[in-house]
Scaffold this motif. Structure first.
Motif, mmCIF file in Angstrom:
data_model
loop_
_atom_site.group_PDB
_atom_site.id
_atom_site.type_symbol
_atom_site.label_atom_id
_atom_site.label_comp_id
_atom_site.label_asym_id
_atom_site.label_seq_id
_atom_site.Cartn_x
_atom_site.Cartn_y
_atom_site.Cartn_z
ATOM 1 N N VAL A 109 67.268 -90.242 -18.371
ATOM 2 C CA VAL A 109 66.058 -90.492 -19.171
ATOM 3 C C VAL A 109 66.515 -90.666 -20.615
ATOM 4 O O VAL A 109 67.140 -89.768 -21.190
ATOM 5 C CB VAL A 109 65.062 -89.313 -19.050
ATOM 6 N N THR A 110 66.245 -91.840 -21.197
ATOM 7 C CA THR A 110 66.707 -92.086 -22.564
ATOM 8 C C THR A 110 65.808 -91.370 -23.563
ATOM 9 O O THR A 110 64.603 -91.233 -23.361
ATOM 10 C CB THR A 110 66.720 -93.586 -22.900
ATOM 11 N N LEU A 111 66.435 -90.935 -24.649
ATOM 12 C CA LEU A 111 65.714 -90.304 -25.755
ATOM 13 C C LEU A 111 66.106 -91.088 -27.010
ATOM 14 O O LEU A 111 67.044 -90.718 -27.724
ATOM 15 C CB LEU A 111 66.099 -88.823 -25.869
ATOM 16 N N GLY A 112 65.427 -92.216 -27.218
ATOM 17 C CA GLY A 112 65.792 -93.075 -28.341
ATOM 18 C C GLY A 112 67.082 -93.825 -28.056
ATOM 19 O O GLY A 112 67.497 -93.975 -26.918
ATOM 20 N N ARG A 113 67.761 -94.263 -29.120
ATOM 21 C CA ARG A 113 68.916 -95.149 -28.962
ATOM 22 C C ARG A 113 70.248 -94.438 -28.772
ATOM 23 O O ARG A 113 71.211 -95.045 -28.325
ATOM 24 C CB ARG A 113 69.028 -96.058 -30.199
ATOM 25 N N ALA A 114 70.325 -93.156 -29.156
ATOM 26 C CA ALA A 114 71.632 -92.501 -29.152
ATOM 27 C C ALA A 114 71.647 -91.185 -28.380
ATOM 28 O O ALA A 114 72.606 -90.441 -28.449
ATOM 29 C CB ALA A 114 72.091 -92.264 -30.597
ATOM 30 N N ASN A 115 70.571 -90.895 -27.658
ATOM 31 C CA ASN A 115 70.522 -89.654 -26.877
ATOM 32 C C ASN A 115 69.906 -89.932 -25.508
ATOM 33 O O ASN A 115 69.181 -90.910 -25.333
ATOM 34 C CB ASN A 115 69.677 -88.598 -27.594
ATOM 35 N N ALA A 116 70.189 -89.038 -24.574
ATOM 36 C CA ALA A 116 69.596 -89.140 -23.240
ATOM 37 C C ALA A 116 69.772 -87.799 -22.538
ATOM 38 O O ALA A 116 70.577 -86.969 -22.946
ATOM 39 C CB ALA A 116 70.268 -90.249 -22.425
ATOM 40 N N VAL A 117 68.998 -87.621 -21.475
ATOM 41 C CA VAL A 117 69.192 -86.482 -20.569
ATOM 42 C C VAL A 117 69.590 -87.082 -19.230
ATOM 43 O O VAL A 117 68.931 -88.009 -18.746
ATOM 44 C CB VAL A 117 67.892 -85.654 -20.418
ATOM 45 N N ALA A 118 70.682 -86.575 -18.662
ATOM 46 C CA ALA A 118 71.145 -87.087 -17.368
ATOM 47 C C ALA A 118 71.229 -85.945 -16.378
ATOM 48 O O ALA A 118 71.769 -84.885 -16.690
ATOM 49 C CB ALA A 118 72.506 -87.754 -17.522
ATOM 50 N N PHE A 141 72.781 -85.118 -12.820
ATOM 51 C CA PHE A 141 73.686 -85.462 -11.733
ATOM 52 C C PHE A 141 73.479 -84.414 -10.632
ATOM 53 O O PHE A 141 72.852 -83.379 -10.883
ATOM 54 C CB PHE A 141 75.138 -85.440 -12.232
ATOM 55 N N PRO A 142 74.014 -84.646 -9.427
ATOM 56 C CA PRO A 142 73.765 -83.683 -8.348
ATOM 57 C C PRO A 142 74.062 -82.225 -8.714
ATOM 58 O O PRO A 142 73.356 -81.331 -8.315
ATOM 59 C CB PRO A 142 74.660 -84.194 -7.223
ATOM 60 N N PHE A 143 75.128 -81.960 -9.498
ATOM 61 C CA PHE A 143 75.451 -80.557 -9.797
ATOM 62 C C PHE A 143 75.567 -80.281 -11.294
ATOM 63 O O PHE A 143 76.156 -79.286 -11.698
ATOM 64 C CB PHE A 143 76.771 -80.146 -9.093
ATOM 65 N N LEU A 144 75.012 -81.165 -12.114
ATOM 66 C CA LEU A 144 75.211 -81.018 -13.551
ATOM 67 C C LEU A 144 74.081 -81.708 -14.315
ATOM 68 O O LEU A 144 73.655 -82.791 -13.941
ATOM 69 C CB LEU A 144 76.561 -81.681 -13.903
ATOM 70 N N THR A 145 73.605 -81.070 -15.362
ATOM 71 C CA THR A 145 72.603 -81.698 -16.234
ATOM 72 C C THR A 145 73.179 -81.756 -17.646
ATOM 73 O O THR A 145 73.621 -80.728 -18.179
ATOM 74 C CB THR A 145 71.290 -80.876 -16.240
ATOM 75 N N LEU A 146 73.220 -82.959 -18.203
ATOM 76 C CA LEU A 146 73.778 -83.145 -19.541
ATOM 77 C C LEU A 146 72.733 -83.748 -20.460
ATOM 78 O O LEU A 146 71.876 -84.517 -20.018
ATOM 79 C CB LEU A 146 74.954 -84.134 -19.495
ATOM 80 N N SER A 147 72.842 -83.439 -21.750
ATOM 81 C CA SER A 147 71.979 -84.148 -22.699
ATOM 82 C C SER A 147 72.810 -84.509 -23.912
ATOM 83 O O SER A 147 73.909 -83.978 -24.110
ATOM 84 C CB SER A 147 70.795 -83.261 -23.103
ATOM 85 N N GLY A 148 72.280 -85.447 -24.725
ATOM 86 C CA GLY A 148 72.956 -85.805 -25.963
ATOM 87 C C GLY A 148 73.575 -87.181 -25.917
ATOM 88 O O GLY A 148 73.085 -88.094 -25.253
ATOM 89 N N PHE A 149 74.700 -87.311 -26.617
ATOM 90 C CA PHE A 149 75.306 -88.614 -26.859
ATOM 91 C C PHE A 149 76.003 -89.177 -25.619
ATOM 92 O O PHE A 149 75.943 -90.367 -25.350
ATOM 93 C CB PHE A 149 76.296 -88.475 -28.021
ATOM 94 N N PHE A 150 76.681 -88.299 -24.842
ATOM 95 C CA PHE A 150 77.471 -88.820 -23.712
ATOM 96 C C PHE A 150 76.620 -89.508 -22.649
ATOM 97 O O PHE A 150 76.907 -90.632 -22.252
ATOM 98 C CB PHE A 150 78.365 -87.721 -23.114
ATOM 99 N N PRO A 151 75.528 -88.880 -22.165
ATOM 100 C CA PRO A 151 74.696 -89.624 -21.203
ATOM 101 C C PRO A 151 74.084 -90.882 -21.821
ATOM 102 O O PRO A 151 73.837 -91.864 -21.132
ATOM 103 C CB PRO A 151 73.617 -88.618 -20.792
ATOM 104 N N ALA A 152 73.879 -90.849 -23.156
ATOM 105 C CA ALA A 152 73.308 -92.036 -23.816
ATOM 106 C C ALA A 152 74.264 -93.215 -23.746
ATOM 107 O O ALA A 152 73.839 -94.371 -23.693
ATOM 108 C CB ALA A 152 72.980 -91.711 -25.274
ATOM 109 N N LEU A 153 75.580 -92.913 -23.731
ATOM 110 C CA LEU A 153 76.566 -94.002 -23.652
ATOM 111 C C LEU A 153 76.373 -94.809 -22.373
ATOM 112 O O LEU A 153 76.650 -95.999 -22.324
ATOM 113 C CB LEU A 153 77.994 -93.437 -23.661
#
Length: 361
Positions: A320-329, A331-343
Motif C-alpha cells: 500500500v503506497t503512502l505518497g511517493r517515497a513511503n509504503a507499507v508492505a 509479506f507472508p512472514f514480515l511487515t515493512l514500512s517506509g522507504f524500502f517497500p516504496a522502492l
C-alpha cells in the motif's frame, strides 16, 4: 486473417471486460484466434495508478491506454454485454457475437466514461477539486482511501485531510501490524483518522460543507471523495444461462483450470471469480496467463488432462503506497514500512512494468 487460419486456430474467442485480466488475455490470444474484446470503454486503465493521477493528472497519460494500442489484431466492441447463451454474447448496442471460447473478466462496475479523453478530463477535474479545497474528506479506510490520503498529504501538505472509516482499523484485509504502521504514518502527516463511523452522504445539501457521521459528529470539509468497494459487474448474468454459476456474492464459481464449473469452453478471471484470495492486479495477471495457456491447448486439440491449473494465493504480498517515497508492505512472514517497500511500487506504481506486459514502451 490468413495467418490465423494457417495456424490451425481460427477459433472465435470472446473476452468480456477490458480490465487488467481481460486486456492481458486478449493481447496474448489476438494472433492465434479470431478474438473479440467487449468493453464499455475504449481504453484499459491501470487501476492502482488512479490515485497518483488525481494529484498529478499527467501521470494518467501513460496509465490510461487505448485498447487499440495493444490489441492490433483483435476486434474491439465498445459496448456492454447484456446476455450470453451457449454460443453467443449479446451486447447493449444490438450485436450478437458468436464464440467457441468465452472468458468473463468483467470485474467491478465502474462508472467510467467511454472515451479516453473524457477519463483524462476526470483526473484533471479531481485535481482541480483537490487544489481548490482547503479541507478534504475521504470516506473509506481500505487501500484506496489510504493511498489517496497519502498522495494528498504528501503533495498538498497544507490541506486538512480527514479519513472516516466504518471499521475498527485501517486496511482490514491486511494484518494489524500493517494497519498500525499505516495509521502512524498518516497521523504523522496530520491526517485525522476516525474509526467506526459512517458518513451520511445522502443527507448533504447542495453546496454544504457539513458532513454528519453516524456517531453524531459533524465534519467540515470543502469536498469529499468516496473510496469504498464497488459492486461486481455480474448482475446481468443472473438472467442468463450462467445464472447457476454465480455464488451468493455474485462471483463466478471456477474450477482449478479457471473454467466455470460444468462448462467446457467458458472461463472466468480476475475479481469476478470466487477464488479465496485477495483481489489484486498481479494475481489477475496470473489468472490470464493460466487461461491463455488452457485456451491454446484446447484449440490445438490436445488432451484436457494437460491443462494448467491455478492455485489461489492464500498469503499474497500486498503493498500500500503512502505518497511517493513511503509504503507499507505485507509479506507472508514480515511487515515493512517506509522507504524500502516504496522502492518496489511507489515511484511509478508499476506503470512501466504493466505497459511492458502489454507490449508498449
Amino acid at each position: 486473417m490468413a495467418g490465423k487460419q494457417e495456424s490451425g486456430a481460427g477459433k472465435r474467442v470472446v473476452v468480456i471486460g477490458g480490465g487488467v485480466a481481460g486486456s492481458l488475455l486478449a493481447k496474448s490470444l489476438q494472433f492465434i484466434s479470431d478474438l473479440t474484446l467487449i468493453d464499455p470503454k475504449e481504453y484499459f486503465e491501470i487501476p492502482w495508478a488512479d490515485l497518483r493521477a488525481m494529484v498529478e493528472p499527467s501521470f494518467a497519460e501513460r496509465s490510461v491506454i487505448h485498447h487499440k494500442a495493444y490489441l492490433t489484431n483483435g476486434n474491439i466492441v465498445t459496448s456492454t454485454a447484456i446476455n450470453v447463451t451457449e454460443n453467443q454474447v449479446m451486447t447493449a448496442d444490438g450485436r450478437s457475437i458468436p464464440y467457441d471460447y468465452l472468458v468473463i473478466a468483467s470485474g467491478h462496475k465502474e462508472p467510467y466514461p467511454e472515451a479516453r479523453a473524457e477519463r483524462l478530463k476526470q483526473f484533471q477535474s479531481d485535481n482541480e477539486k483537490i487544489k481548490s479545497s482547503q479541507s478534504i474528506l475521504i470516506v473509506g479506510g481500505g487501500p484506496t482511501g489510504v493511498e489517496l490520503a497519502g498522495e494528498i498529504a504528501v503533495d498538498f501538505p497544507e490541506k486538512k485531510v480527514t479519513l472516516v472509516h466504518n471499521g475498527p482499523r485501517l486496511l482490514e484485509m491486511l494484518g494489524p501490524k500493517a494497519a498500525k504502521k499505516t495509521l502512524d504514518w498518516l497521523t504523522s502527516k496530520k491526517v485525522d483518522v476516525k474509526f467506526n463511523q459512517k458518513v451520511h452522504l445522502s443527507h448533504i445539501a447542495e453546496g454544504s460543507k457539513e458532513y454528519a457521521t453516524s456517531s453524531g459528529e459533524t465534519i467540515i470539509a470543502d469536498c469529499h471523495f468516496l473510496c469504498i468497494g464497488k459492486p461486481l459487474a455480474s448482475e446481468w448474468l443472473k438472467e442468463t444461462v450462467l445464472r447457476d454459476s454465480l455464488d451468493e456474492s455474485g462471483r463466478l464459481m471456477v474450477d482449478a483450470n479457471l473454467r466455470l464449473k460444468g462448462c467446457k469452453n467458458i472461463f472466468a478471471i480476475g475479481d469476478i471469480t470466487d477464488l479465496k484470495e485477495m483481489k489484486q492486479g498481479y494475481l489477475a495477471q496470473k489468472h490470464s496467463a493460466v487461461v491463455a495457456k488452457n485456451i491454446k491447448m484446447l484449440m490445438s486439440g490436445r488432451n484436457e488432462d494437460k491443462m494448467s491449473t491455478y492455485v489461489p494465493t492464500s498469503k499474497a504480498i500486498a503493498i500500500v503506497t503512502l505518497g511517493r517515497a513511503n509504503a507499507v508492505a505485507e509479506f507472508p512472514f514480515l511487515t515493512l514500512s517506509g522507504f524500502f517497500p516504496a522502492l518496489i511500487k511507489s515511484k511509478d506504481l508499476f506503470v512501466g512494468k504493466t505497459r511492458k506486459l502489454m507490449g508498449l514502451h
